[in-house]
Scaffold this motif. Structure first.
Motif: not given
Length: 804
Positions: A260-272
């Motif tokens: 999903v898009p990261c809430a800070r940088c917008g990168a579409v990755r699995e949330p850590a």
């Protein structure tokens, strides 16, 4: 924030060890540290445990909740390791110390008698404490054990009948390693007994992870018929650690699904992790989160940790490499001094392969600038300055190690060659294609991937000649498909219609899925003798397109669904009545309407069904919007917008101006383009079409500069006008469609508009010859566009008579 709270963030394990060491004198610090690191592996978990003990150190002596369950786990682990001064965890309900407790929400933990929920026993039907469950999942009390057979004995018999290489002791050992508790062993046995296919083909549907562990232990024990399950998404045989839609999938596929898009940088990755508001954070933002920053020993600031050295952590700005302006690319980055130029040299430039601006060779950049790079010889032409590769003695370099191309050759010989490194003659072209790749670093990266390396090792160990049939027995996937395309492009394997082969295999599997011989015979006749036979006759020497493949699959799927529905209703094609057919048609789950109608009419024609009718809908014209203004606006944009890729502009113009299907565009070759002087013509059908000047210029450019993305095994004389990502193959029609969508072209709508307009302006015969479509299709489009060309021949004849 206090100094101790700072220690919670900076060194949580050290804080835990110090607090436990004050209470427990019988365990040394290293033993306690090992217990903590083994028990809690994540940084967040260690901080949570450290914070709980920091806030209430008496938990180590009292062992009483409420507190995080990690505290109870720590107390149990310490007691098991021989601790004497720390307390056992106490039950939150009865208050007694217990060697084992379970957890509940809110920081509560307790013993089993207090936490167990009574239920109605399936044996005595009394409200009692549940001590086990039967094979149907029903609760059982201590007085009513399940006597419905011995599941472990049934499981052993089932597996020994399936795989004679396994004996009872091996199966028993594998079961005990998969799950230690007897209740878990019974649940595992019942699950496998109920669905034996879990051991061979449906392991990804295992109800519990213990089943997967059991299969793995059987494989270690020498099983030959019990198979490790493949991921249902990527089809790779790997650990299936995640559950999604009642299927167990691999970690990589779950990461793609969860991206999903990261809430800070917008990168579409699995949330850590997630922030305080519940918003997802990617791994990069996690390490940059303020709570994860640590004090850098270089600058003294709280920064993300770039490296941990003996003297402490260092941030990205304080890494040992000096931050300077790179003398090649000009960017400011951690640099080393280049021995060739004496200028700062960043990591990116050290790994860069380029076309030398001086001599035009493809080599590693050793000097020059980012825009005009230079190879070693052009950077310093003095032969005495450079050393030579110790293997080939031709590559100019300063390193004493073998060059990348020689290292690549050695790696390939280890994978494909015999004990002496000799490669068989049938693989010699493939070996030459890899070692002569323009970018050896790309070839090295490819063969270093685990799947590619395993495939090459299996091919090298196989004593049989490499054929398509041998490759068909290897695990399917993208890596195998790319390897096959490289082998075909290098001449190691003959060309083959892979899409048709996959379709044939799919039809065979679909037909044999039916156990009823009569249904299997009908479906085989419809799929093979009707659709496949017509498809083979239609394509001739060409390869199957995606639309042709999809059309056959849809028709066969429709027939399969209809036959399955008839079987569930207790019917056959021979006993099915018109009322039954209409009941099927009114079913909300009814799909593939037109394809099912085609199967019904075929069944009646071949006397599999009787008195059934299924109407057809005659095509009367396009259903979408015909927007000529948008068509011309898109054409002008493609002709004039230089920011778009040339290949995408030409593909879009051929579709918009000449109503070409994407499948036809992808199969165009340079032989279809005739460049004579200032005239550029292209052949779609039997008559070439002369292109207007703006489009002709673009086609000239594409013919001169066309280049696919394949870096390995791509032949020099690629015939395709739109070369693709696999060597020797064109860009697929699906990829062309995606690229056109990205630039705002809607292929189906725009082609319908183009055909509609051209059919209104040209006779059907001329339209068919110029565009390469069937004459009947041209006539239908002419009628749909209301183009009146019925008197065209008579008008031409009358004009000829008057001139005479």
């Amino acid at each position: 924030m206090t100094a101790i709270a700072e220690e919670v963030l900076a060194d949580p394990v050290g804080l835990i060890v110090r607090l436990v060491g004050k209470v427990e004198k019988h365990l040394d610090a290293d033993r306690i540290r090992g217990i903590v690191c083994t028990l809690v592996r994540t940084r967040a978990g260690r901080r949570n445990l450290a914070q709980a003990l920091h806030d209430n150190p008496s938990l180590l002596r009292t062992g009483k909740p409420p507190a995080p369950f990690r505290v109870a786990r720590l107390l149990m682990a310490l007691h098991e390791a021989g601790a004497q001064n720390t307390a056992l965890p106490h039950c939150g309900e009865c208050g007694r110390p217990r060697p084992y407790v379970g957890s509940r929400s809110g920081g509560r933990w307790g013993c089993s008698p207090c936490f167990d929920t009574p239920a109605v026993c399936a044996g005595c039907h009394q409200q009692r404490r549940v001590v086990s469950r039967d094979r149907h999942g029903q609760p059982r009390c201590a007085k009513c054990p399940d006597t419905d057979g011995d599941p472990l004995k049934e499981l052993t018999q089932l597996i020994t009948d399936l795989d004679s290489a396994l004996d009872a002791d091996t199966i028993r050992t594998a079961l005990e390693r998969a799950t230690k508790r007897p209740a878990g062993q019974r649940r595992l046995a019942w699950a496998v007994i109920e669905r034996p296919e879990l051991l061979t083909s449906a392991g990804h549907e295992a109800p519990t992870p213990a089943v997967l562990r059991f299969i793995g232990e059987l494989a270690v024990g020498g099983a030959t018929k019990v198979l490790k399950p493949a991921c249902p998404r990527c089809h790779g045989v790997k650990a299936l650690s995640k559950l999604l839609d009642d299927q167990r999938i691999c970690r990589a596929c779950f990461a793609k699904h969860a991206a999903v898009p990261c809430a800070r940088c917008g990168a579409v990755r699995e949330p850590a992790t997630r922030d305080a508001a519940g918003q997802p954070l990617c791994p990069n933002c996690l390490i940059r989160d303020p709570i994860n920053l640590e004090v850098c020993v270089g600058c003294g600031r709280r920064q993300p940790v770039a490296v941990r050295l003996a003297d402490g952590v260092r941030c990205p700005s304080c890494r040992p490499k000096e931050i300077r302006q790179c003398g090649h690319c000009g960017r400011t980055a951690p640099c080393e001094l280049s021995r060739a130029t004496g200028q700062p040299w960043c990591d990116r430039c050290q790994q860069r392969w380029v076309t030398c601006s001086g001599c035009g060779t493809v080599a590693q950049a050793r000097g020059g600038t980012w825009e005009k790079p230079s190879c070693a010889q052009c950077t310093n032409p003095d032969p005495g300055f450079w050393g030579r590769c110790p293997v080939c003695t031709t590559t100019w370099q300063l390193s004493p190690r073998p060059c990348q191309r020689c290292a690549l050759d050695r790696k390939i010989r280890d994978l494909l060659g015999d004990s002496t490194g000799t490669i068989g003659p049938e693989l010699a072209p493939f070996h030459a294609a890899l070692t002569s790749a323009e970018r050896p670093d790309v070839a090295w990266a490819w063969i270093s991937r685990e799947k590619a390396r395993d495939l090459l090792e299996r091919i090298g160990r196989d004593e049989r000649p490499v054929t398509h049939e041998v490759l068909d027995k290897l695990p399917a996937g993208k890596v195998l498909a790319h390897l096959r395309s490289v082998l075909v492009a290098t001449g190691t394997l003959p060309p083959r219609d892979e899409r048709l082969v996959a379709l044939d295999t799919w039809i065979t599997e679909t037909v044999h899925a039916h156990t009823d011989l009569a249904k299997r015979r009908i479906l085989h006749g419809y799929a093979v003798w009707h659709h496949l036979r017509r498809l083979r006759r239609r394509i001739g020497d060409q390869h199957t397109t995606q639309l042709q493949d999809m059309n056959v699959r849809c028709h066969v799927t429709a027939a399969d669904n209809f036959l399955t529905w008839l079987a569930t209703e207790g019917l056959t094609l021979g006993t099915c009545t018109q009322a039954d057919l209409e009941r099927w048609m009114t079913d909300p789950a009814f799909t593939y309407r037109d394809e099912t109608g085609h199967f019904v009419r075929w069944s009646v024609q071949h006397r599999h069904a009787h008195t059934l009718t299924y109407g057809t809908v005659r095509w009367i014209g396009p259903q979408g919007t015909i927007d000529s203004e948008t068509r011309w606006a898109d054409a002008r944009r493609l002709l004039n917008d230089d920011t778009l890729p040339t290949a995408d502009r030409i593909a879009g113009l051929l579709l918009i101006l000449y109503a070409q299907k994407i499948a036809t565009i992808s199969q165009l070759t340079v032989d279809d383009v005739d460049i004579t002087g200032e005239t550029v013509a292209i052949s779609f059908g039997t008559s070439p079409v002369i292109l207007p000047t703006p489009l002709a210029a673009l086609v000239r450019e594409l013919v001169a500069t066309r280049r696919g993305k394949a870096k390995i095994g791509s032949p020099d004389n690629v015939p395709w006008l739109f070369p693709g990502g696999q060597p020797g193959r064109p860009l697929s029609d699906s990829q062309i469609g995606l690229r056109l969508h990205k630039i705002g072209i809607r292929p189906q709508r725009d082609r319908s508009t183009a055909l509609f307009t051209l059919a209104a302006e040209l006779p059907a015969a001329i339209l068919a010859r110029m565009l390469g479509i069937h004459i009947q299709v041209a006539v239908q489009w002419q009628k749909a566009s209301a183009g009146d060309w019925a008197g065209y021949a008579a008008d031409v004849s009358q004009r000829v008579s008057e001139n005479q």
